[in-house]
Structures are given as structure tokens and as C-alpha cells.
Design an enzyme around this catalytic site. Structure first.
Site, short mmCIF file in Angstrom:
data_model
loop_
_atom_site.label_atom_id
_atom_site.label_comp_id
_atom_site.label_asym_id
_atom_site.label_seq_id
_atom_site.Cartn_x
_atom_site.Cartn_y
_atom_site.Cartn_z
N GLU A 304 0.83 -1.21 0.00
CA GLU A 304 0.00 0.00 0.00
C GLU A 304 0.86 1.27 0.00
O GLU A 304 0.63 2.21 0.75
CB GLU A 304 -0.95 0.00 1.21
N ASP A 383 -8.98 -8.39 3.79
CA ASP A 383 -8.73 -7.30 4.75
C ASP A 383 -9.87 -7.19 5.77
O ASP A 383 -10.72 -6.32 5.63
CB ASP A 383 -8.57 -5.99 3.97
N GLU A 411 -12.91 -1.64 11.87
CA GLU A 411 -12.74 -0.82 10.67
C GLU A 411 -13.84 -1.02 9.63
O GLU A 411 -14.44 -0.07 9.17
CB GLU A 411 -11.37 -1.13 10.06
C1 GCU Z 1 -6.22 -1.63 5.69
C2 GCU Z 1 -6.51 -0.34 6.35
C3 GCU Z 1 -5.33 0.57 6.37
C4 GCU Z 1 -4.13 -0.17 6.98
C5 GCU Z 1 -3.93 -1.48 6.27
C6 GCU Z 1 -2.90 -2.35 6.95
O1 GCU Z 1 -6.03 -1.46 4.33
O2 GCU Z 1 -7.57 0.29 5.71
O3 GCU Z 1 -5.65 1.70 7.13
O4 GCU Z 1 -3.00 0.60 6.90
O5 GCU Z 1 -5.09 -2.22 6.25
O6 GCU Z 1 -3.32 -3.26 7.64
O7 GCU Z 1 -1.73 -2.14 6.79
#
Ligand code: GCU
Length: 843
Positions: A304, A383, A411
Site C-alpha cells: 500500500e 482485509d 474498521e
Molecule cells: C487496511 C486499512 C489501512 C491499513 C492497512 C494495513 O487497508 O484500511 O488503514 O494501513 O489495512 O493493515 O496495513
């Protein structure tokens, strides 16, 4: 529903106002008569404990607890000669040195952090394999006391060992004090780039964690900021470690892979570069010089947008080992996240699948990680969705330590404004038998290290407590944190038993309280799944924005890979080997064959594994689309019932907590209808298939705002369309002029619940008033962003859509209903509809 035999006589004696900050460690008084007083000790004796040791903390907790719960003041003494009627607290080794006597074999062979609790009458011996274990034993004693379980308290002998050595929590706190995916206010650790001066809340948090036997905490976000490594912040971390150490909670930190370059001034962060290796060794030495018991590091790399070893064509193992080697001389562990995937994949390719990523990346690296690396794996392949199959990576790493990653912070699951008791969901994962080599191999045995004979392993949960007095933003959400710790210690525990204990400690042992909290909690996850995403299609939250309200379309058409591949006729991800992405082939053969075949895939994961027509008939004998419709109506109905169920506890719960919890249930009931209508309308529109029961798209008790006589309000086209009834709402003409919407009531004379659906946006506190024949029925403010915890939205959408209900309003045909909206800031007092609901109708 299970009730403990000895509930009744031991009710909490007071119903005082409480703010939730003591959580399940309230030490509230229980009735303790004269014979019960006889079972209480007169001394607490500790061996060899300095004031910062968890043994000393144990003594203080016992002292507070005995006083608070049973009204008895007990002095603390030190030394080998415990007076009669003492609670003795010590490590096993100190006890043996002192006593020169023997202890049972299972006490000698306790695992790290394990404890022995032996009571006889008013005397108790609490021995820990280490000081932390002794503290756990003391909390066990106090839990029995607080539940009024004097029979067990005066006559028990138990040894207790942890399921796994790693029982950690992760906080996603940022240096500026915000918390990623936190719904309970700012950080208790950080503000303005530094560790806060006042760590009293951190100490209280450590206390809660220790009481459920959590032994370490990662204090900062996985999306880490390298400035945590400044000398000043390292000093701050040392202060934090000191505070948490007295409760036996070690701290660890998340690292940013690129720190040597972005913070250290090197021109590279290549994990194989000598200068980079030396830089990390130096940082690690500096940290351990200040915090000798630092638990270790957590690293999110190449994920990410976070930097990682791929930038230098190095493998993830090479990246992980860089940190692991720096930690080895100090005995620290590296938690390395398996959440690595490409978030720019194209949906055009039928075989592309984000779910494949973890096994694709990590399986080839099995055996290449250092011994102190633990690969931290989210429970499902995507997720934290409302239902996912087990991550197949658990079955594919035989020569690597692994831990499971759960999420206490909700979340995707209602952000603590919807009640979702999570242990039943977690159990679908930890009890799942992966059938590795065609033999029994439940996930819990893999993560403990037992199945593949690994030395390390265990549990991590993203928690995200904040400064809110309730810790998580909602009193009831704390049952998830409590249960997480209990399950990490013993995953064979039953979620209902854990819940009952939590309820006794948090509220009272009154049978009605126990039964109601149990019913609410145990129906909460099924209800949430029903009104969000069914059949394994994922939660259907808006994945591109707040991850909160409904937006099914956001799943498809982007690179994030949380796809559902829904078109006019069909839906679901084909993850078969024969025709799809091949994901099902990542499981061991016996499991793979179940998921490969449409006929053997369980209904609740059908759309996770298969792409089928909406008309496909499930094992339940309903079509997919009818299941969607029915489940959403059932889910909203269940959430609606939560309000009355909770109301029945009014005399039994202190006022403040009662009202705060009630407010959330009322909100949840309304938002569940928002969810229901959005998801059913979306698929109704897409598939063109009618609801057999004619509910979807038919709302006979509603008057749409856009159909009312508008004065100062104008029609507004809502996007996504399904988050407004019939796709339209009304907003005030300007942000400073009042709007009025009126209509003649067409319904028969009677008593109705008057419901108004409106939107509460971030950016203003609009005010509304509703009148019947110009007589005020009620008024309210759009202040959800201050009073609830979920991520607010700046748009008119499924996150901001909400409702208010006025009960039992007398109405006559022809009455005039009028709603007046006063905008504020950027919030134009939006209105969707007004409804007059006869008793029992949820619409
Ligand atoms: C999800 C979440 C993010 C977080 C990521 C992770 O995508 O929305 O906020 O950083 O998980 O677990 O690294």
C-alpha cells in the site's frame, strides 16, 4: 445462553454513574457476608519485589480489589515468612528459594508467563513462572472475587499456561496524535510528533492488557513515521516502557523501511547495503540501551505504498532479516506483515486476484527467514471483512513462525457504532481445520507453533484505543478486547462463556443483564453480516472512502482488488483452479476440493469462491438474490430489536452507561435500515429481479422529501443513488437559509412511530424540527461527528445517512407534517424522507 449457577446472591450493590474507564476492572462491591469475609485473606505477602516489578503491581491490585470488592483493607508484607491467612505472590523460583520446599511438577514446568493459583480457605498462593505470570495469577484471583465466586476463591488449585508466547496488541497511532482506523479520539501515547508527558492513561491501558494476559504492545502505526527514532522520542519511548513494564507489558515499535534514507541521511535503504545494516544495528542498540526488554519491531513493507525491499530487487525475507539480525543480540522479535499485495491490479483479467498475493509472495520464502522472524498474517486473504475464508498462508509456511492478525477496532464492521461481538467470527478462523497433509491442523495449532514445531508464534490484534473514557468509543465494544486476550491465552474457550464473565465484571451478575447482553452480542455479528455483505461477497462498505457505510459499487472497477465482479446477471469471484483465479488451489487438497466445487462450498462463502447467476439456488433453496433481500430485511429487523432489548435493562445499569449505549443502539437500528435499503436497491437495480416479498423499492409508509411541498429546500440527486430513498433527497437552497418541507398525512388515524431520515455530515451542525399541524413533535441536531465515533463523511451518502424516531405519535388522516431544516456550515440540513410506522414495522 448459559447462566452461571451462582449469579443471584452476588449482585453489584450500587448502580452509580460510571464513565467506562475502569472497563472490566471496576472492583465494584459484591455482597460479602460474615462467612464470606472469613474466606478473605488478612495479608498480602510478596517475595523479592521492587516497586517496578509486576509482583508489586499484583500486590497493589489485590489490595485495591479486596478493598473495592469486599470492603476489606489488607496490608502488604514482604519476606519469606507469610503470616497465616495471606495471599502469597511470587515467582516460582523465588518461592523455592524462600521455602526450600517442593511444589507440584506442573508448577515447576510452567511455560513462560504461566501461573499457579492455589487457595485454601483464606490463604492463597499465587506463583508465576515469571513476575508477569504472578500478576496474571493475581488478576485471576481478583476476577473470581469480583464475580462473587467465593466458593472457587476459597478452594481452587489451578495451573494455567498460555497457548502461545506472542500475545500482542498493535496500535495504529500516528506521531501527530491521530489514529488510523481509530474511533475513540486521539492517541494516549503521541501528540505533536512526541510521546506525551502524561502517561497515566497508558498505565491504565497496560493494566487492562495485563488483566487479559497480553504481554506486548506495538505503540505506533504500521504506516510508520521514522521520526519516532529521534533521540528525544527514544527517550519518550523509554518512559512509556517504564510505565507499562510494571504491568508486564513490553513495548515494541513499527518501523518505516526507508528510514535510513528519509531520516538517517543515507543515500539508500537497500537491506543488503553495509551502511544500512550498520544504521539499523545502531538504532537497535540505542533503543535497547534505553529499553532492555523492548519486545521487538513490526514492519509493513512493500505494501500500500509503503517502502520495502522490492525497491532494490531484494526479497521480503532479505528485508525482514535485516531487522531480525539487528534484534538478535538483544533477544527481540521481528513481526513481519504478510499484508503485501499490489493495489493496482486490473479487473479486466479474469485470473487476477489480490487474495492470491500472500501465498504468492511468501510461500517461496518459507525457510528463508531468521528464527526470530514471525510472519503476521491477517485472518483472511483480503482485509478484515465480515466473512472471509482462512488465509491459506497459514498452511503454506512450515519452516517459518507465524502469528494471526485480528482487528478489535471495527474498521469494516461498524466502527464501534454498530455492536459486533467478534469472537464468533474469529472462531470461524482459529478453529478451522486446514487439513495440512490430510491430518488435523486447526489454525490455532499452527499459530501456536505446535503444528509445525515452530519455537515462536501467536496473536496480534489491532486495537486502537484512544482518549475516550470508554477506550474504544463504545462500552460494549470492550468485550472484544477482553475476549481477544482471553482467546489468545486459550483459544478453546467458548465466546459465550467469555462474554458472561465480561458482563459480570463490566455490569453485574444480574441474570437479566447477563441474558440480555448475551443475546445482543451473540446476534450482533450475524445481524451485521445480514444487513451488509452476504454469502462471502465481503462487507460492501465504501472501500474508497471511510470503510463505513454502504457502497457496493466501490468494490469493482479499481485496482484494490476487493472485487465482487457484479454485472446485470451474475456476481462473485471465480477463485477456482479450473476456471478462475486459482486461489482455492492454495489450500491443502482436502480443503481445496471443498472450495473448488460449487456444490460443496458452504453458502456463506459461495460468492467468495464462485461466480454465479443471481438466480443460482443455494443449499438453503433460495436464490442468491432472494437471499440478499431476505438477509438484509432480517438483519435490519434484528438491529431494530436491540433497542427494546437494551431498554429492558434500564433499572439495572447505571444511567450514564445505559444512555450512552442506548444512543448507539438507536443509531445502529437506523443505520441498519440505511444499509438494508442501499444494498437491496443496488442489486435490485442491477439485476432487475423483483423481491418475492415485494419489499424492495416499496415503502408504503414513507413520504419522500422530494415529493413534499418545498419552501427553501431543493431536490438533490444523491450519489450513490441507493443511499437515498428513490435516489433523491432535499437540501436547503443556500447554506444560510432555512428550508421547510411539508405534506398531508395520507395514513389512517392511529398511533405511529414518526421517523425522519436525514443526513448528518461532517462540517456543520444543522438543526431540524418536525411538526404535526404546526405542533412540535421533536427537534434534533446534526452532531454525529461529535457524539459518535465512526469516520464522518463530508458527503450526502451512506455514511452520513441516518434517522431519528419519535415513538407513539398520534396521527389523523389529513394532518400536516412539516419539517424545518436550518443549515450550518457546509451541512445543508439534508432530508431524505419521513415515515409513519405502525407498530412492528421496520421501514
Ligand atoms: C487496511 C486499512 C489501512 C491499513 C492497512 C494495513 O487497508 O484500511 O488503514 O494501513 O489495512 O493493515 O496495513
Amino acid at each position: 445462553m448459559r447462566l452461571h449457577a451462582l449469579t443471584w446472591p452476588f449482585l453489584a450493590l450500587t448502580v452509580a454513574a460510571e464513565d467506562g474507564s475502569k472497563a472490566w476492572l471496576r472492583y465494584a462491591p459484591v455482597r460479602c457476608n460474615r462467612s464470606c469475609q472469613k474466606t478473605l485473606p488478612s495479608h498480602i505477602t510478596i517475595l523479592n519485589a521492587n516497586k517496578t516489578s509486576p509482583i508489586f503491581t499484583a500486590a497493589e491490585e489485590l489490595q485495591d480489589g479486596l478493598h473495592g470488592i469486599a470492603g476489606k483493607h489488607v496490608a502488604i508484607t514482604r519476606g519469606c515468612n507469610a503470616p497465616p491467612s495471606s495471599i502469597l505472590v511470587a515467582t516460582v523460583s523465588d518461592y523455592l528459594v524462600c521455602n526450600g520446599t517442593t511444589v507440584p511438577d506442573d508448577v515447576l514446568s510452567l511455560d513462560e508467563d504461566g501461573f499457579y493459583l492455589h487457595t485454601h480457605g483464606a490463604s492463597a498462593t499465587i506463583l508465576g513462572q515469571n513476575a508477569r505470570g504472578a500478576l496474571y495469577g493475581a488478576f485471576e484471583y481478583l476476577s473470581l472475587l469480583a464475580q462473587g465466586d467465593f466458593a472457587t476463591l476459597s478452594n481452587t488449585s489451578q495451573t494455567s499456561n498460555p497457548h502461545a508466547p506472542i500475545r500482542w496488541v498493535n496500535q495504529w497511532d500516528n506521531m501527530d496524535g491521530s489514529i488510523e482506523r481509530g474511533y475513540a479520539g486521539p492517541s494516549i501515547f503521541f501528540a505533536s510528533g512526541k510521546i506525551v508527558d502524561d502517561l497515566s492513561r497508558a498505565r491504565e491501558y497496560a493494566r487492562l492488557l495485563a488483566s487479559v494476559r497480553i504481554n506486548a504492545i506495538i505503540v505506533n502505526n504500521v504506516n510508520a513515521n521514522a521520526t519516532l527514532l529521534s533521540a528525544e522520542n527514544m527517550d519518550g519511548l523509554a518512559r512509556l516502557a517504564d510505565v507499562m513494564r510494571s504491568y508486564g507489558v513490553a513495548i515494541g515499535i513499527s518501523l518505516n523501511f526507508a528510514s535510513p534514507q528519509t531520516f538517517g541521511g543515507l543515500d539508500t535503504y537497500d537491506p543488503l547495503d553495509e551502511s544500512v545494516i550498520a544504521w539499523w544495528e545502531n538504532v537497535t542498540d540505542e533503543l535497547y540501551a534505553r529499553i532492555p526488554d523492548l519486545a521487538g519491531y513490526l514492519v509493513k513493507a512493500s505494501s500500500e505504498g509503503q517502502p520495502g525491499p522490492d525497491a532494490y530487487n531484494r526479497t521480503l525475507a532479505e528485508g525482514a532479516n535485516l531487522f531480525a539480525r539487528a534484534l538478535q543480540p538483544h533477544g527481540g522479535v521481528l513481526m513481519f506483515r504478510a499484508f503485501v499485495y499490489d493495489h493496482h491490479i486490473s479487473e479486466e483479467h479474469w485470473k487476477n486476484d489480490r487474495a492470491n498475493a500472500a501465498v504468492d509472495f511468501f510461500k517461496p520464502l518459507d525457510g528463508k527467514f531468521e528464527e526470530n522472524v514471525i510472519v503476521q498474517i491477517k485472518y483472511g486473504p483480503i482485509d478484515f471483512q465480515v466473512r472471509e475464508p482462512v488465509s491459506p498462508l497459514f498452511a503454506n509456511l512450515r519452516k517459518t513462525n507465524v502469528a494471526i492478525e485480528l482487528q478489535v477496532t471495527q474498521e469494516y464492521l461498524g466502527q464501534q457504532d454498530h455492536l459486533v461481538y467478534l469472537p464468533p467470527l474469529w472462531k470461524t478462523i482459529t478453529d478451522f481445520d486446514l487439513r495440512v497433509d490430510n491430518a488435523s491442523s486447526p489454525v490455532r495449532d499452527i499459530i501456536s507453533g505446535e503444528h509445525f514445531s515452530r519455537p515462536l508464534g501467536g496473536w496480534a490484534a489491532v486495537v486502537n484505543v484512544g482518549t475516550n473514557t470508554t477506550w474504544l468509543g463504545s462500552h460494549l465494544a470492550l468485550s472484544n478486547l477482553y475476549a481477544y486476550g482471553r482467546l489468545a491465552w486459550d483459544p478453546t474457550l467458548d465466546p459465550e462463556t467469555i462474554l458472561d464473565t465480561w458482563t459480570r465484571l463490566t455490569f453485574s451478575a444480574h441474570p437479566r443483564v447477563l441474558e440480555t447482553v448475551n443475546t445482543l452480542s451473540m446476534t450482533s455479528w450475524p445481524a451485521y453480516e445480514n444487513y451488509t455483505g452476504n454469502l462471502g461477497i465481503q462487507t460492501l462498505t465504501d472501500i474508497l472512502y471511510t470503510h463505513y457505510g454502504p457502497n457496493p459499487a466501490s468494490q469493482d472497477g479499481n485496482g484494490w482488488g476487493q472485487w465482487m465482479r457484479a454485472d446485470g446477471d451474475t456476481i462473485g469471484m471465480d477463485r477456482t483452479v479450473w476456471n478462475g483465479t486459482g486461489f482455492s488451489g492454495q489450500y491443502p487438497a482436502q480443503v481445496a476440493s471443498v472450495y473448488e466445487d460449487l456444490d460443496t462450498t458452504p453458502d456463506d462463502l459461495l460468492l467468495w469462491f464462485h461466480h454465479v447467476p443471481y438466480t443460482y439456488v443455494l443449499k438453503s433453496e433460495k436464490s442468491v438474490i432472494q437471499h440478499f433481500y431476505d438477509a438484509h430485511y432480517a438483519g435490519a429487523q434484528a438491529a431494530d430489536a436491540f433497542v427494546d432489548q437494551w431498554d429492558s435493562l434500564k433499572p439495572l445499569v447505571d444511567k450514564r452507561r445505559f444512555e450512552e449505549i442506548r444512543r448507539r443502539f438507536v443509531y445502529q437500528a437506523g443505520h441498519a435500515v440505511v444499509w438494508r435499503d442501499a444494498v437491496t436497491s443496488f442489486y435490485h437495480n442491477l439485476s432487475g429481479i423483483a423481491d418475492q416479498h415485494d419489499r424492495v423499492g416499496h415503502h408504503p409508509w414513507r413520504i419522500e422529501a422530494e415529493d413534499m411541498t418545498l419552501d427553501g429546500y431543493v431536490r438533490y440527486t444523491v450519489s450513490p443513488f441507493e443511499t437515498a430513498s428513490r435516489a433523491f433527497a432535499v437540501v436547503t437552497e443556500t447554506n444560510s437559509t432555512t428550508g421547510s418541507a411539508s405534506a398531508t398525512v395520507p395514513f389512517a388515524d392511529g398511533v405511529y412511530d414518526l421517523v425522519v431520515n436525514y443526513y448528518d455530515l461532517y462540517g456543520g451542525h444543522s438543526q431540524w424540527k418536525v411538526y404535526l399541524n404546526e405542533k412540535l413533535v421533536g427537534s434534533w441536531k446534526g452532531d454525529m461527528e461529535d457524539t459518535l465515533g465512526h469516520n464522518p463523511s463530508i458527503y450526502i451518502d451512506g455514511h452520513s445517512a441516518t434517522r431519528i424516531r419519535f415513538r407513539k405519535v398520534k396521527v389523523r388522516t389529513g394532518d400536516k407534517v412539516r419539517i424545518v431544516g436550518v443549515p450550518d456550515g457546509t451541512e445543508p440540513a439534508p432530508l431524505d424522507y419521513v415515515a409513519f410506522l405502525p407498530r412492528g414495522i421496520v421501514d
